[in-house]
Write an enzyme that holds these catalytic residues in place. Sequence first.
Site, PDB file in Angstrom:
ATOM      1  N   GLU A  71       0.806  -1.218   0.000  1.00  0.00           N
ATOM      2  CA  GLU A  71       0.000   0.000   0.000  1.00  0.00           C
ATOM      3  C   GLU A  71       0.842   1.273   0.000  1.00  0.00           C
ATOM      4  O   GLU A  71       1.108   1.857   1.032  1.00  0.00           O
ATOM      5  CB  GLU A  71      -0.973   0.003   1.175  1.00  0.00           C
ATOM      6  CG  GLU A  71      -1.986  -1.107   1.104  1.00  0.00           C
ATOM      7  CD  GLU A  71      -2.989  -1.067   2.242  1.00  0.00           C
ATOM      8  OE1 GLU A  71      -2.916  -0.177   3.103  1.00  0.00           O
ATOM      9  OE2 GLU A  71      -3.847  -1.951   2.254  1.00  0.00           O
ATOM     10  N   HIS A  73       1.832   5.074  -0.146  1.00  0.00           N
ATOM     11  CA  HIS A  73       1.148   6.317   0.211  1.00  0.00           C
ATOM     12  C   HIS A  73       1.889   7.544  -0.305  1.00  0.00           C
ATOM     13  O   HIS A  73       1.330   8.340  -1.027  1.00  0.00           O
ATOM     14  CB  HIS A  73       0.957   6.410   1.728  1.00  0.00           C
ATOM     15  CG  HIS A  73      -0.077   5.469   2.238  1.00  0.00           C
ATOM     16  ND1 HIS A  73      -1.401   5.777   2.256  1.00  0.00           N
ATOM     17  CD2 HIS A  73       0.028   4.214   2.708  1.00  0.00           C
ATOM     18  CE1 HIS A  73      -2.084   4.757   2.730  1.00  0.00           C
ATOM     19  NE2 HIS A  73      -1.230   3.787   3.012  1.00  0.00           N
TER      20      HIS A  73
END
Length: 98
Positions: A71, A73
């Site tokens: 993930e 960011h």
Amino acid sequence: MEIAAGRVGRITTGGEISGFPLPDPAARPHVIAADPTGDGCWFTEWGAGRIGHVALDGTFRHARLPARGAEPHGLAVTADGTVWAALESGRPARLRPA
């Protein structure tokens, strides 16, 4: 112009806005950074665990991140083309595009 979900957008210094449909509409782009070569932009694909690049002609390429559930960011691109991403895990990832 509004950029719809499942697309990544670009705005020129002259104010022209364009959007490119993502190959994976569920990828959920999160952060966008200019490509230092001037050929498009890099972006995080938060929902797909990878980094993407879209060229000015609308072609895409993708780089899967090393860890499952990475993930991405944050995103930064250095002058030499190295792409850095801050991952949900708290670790950085580095890509050296060809």
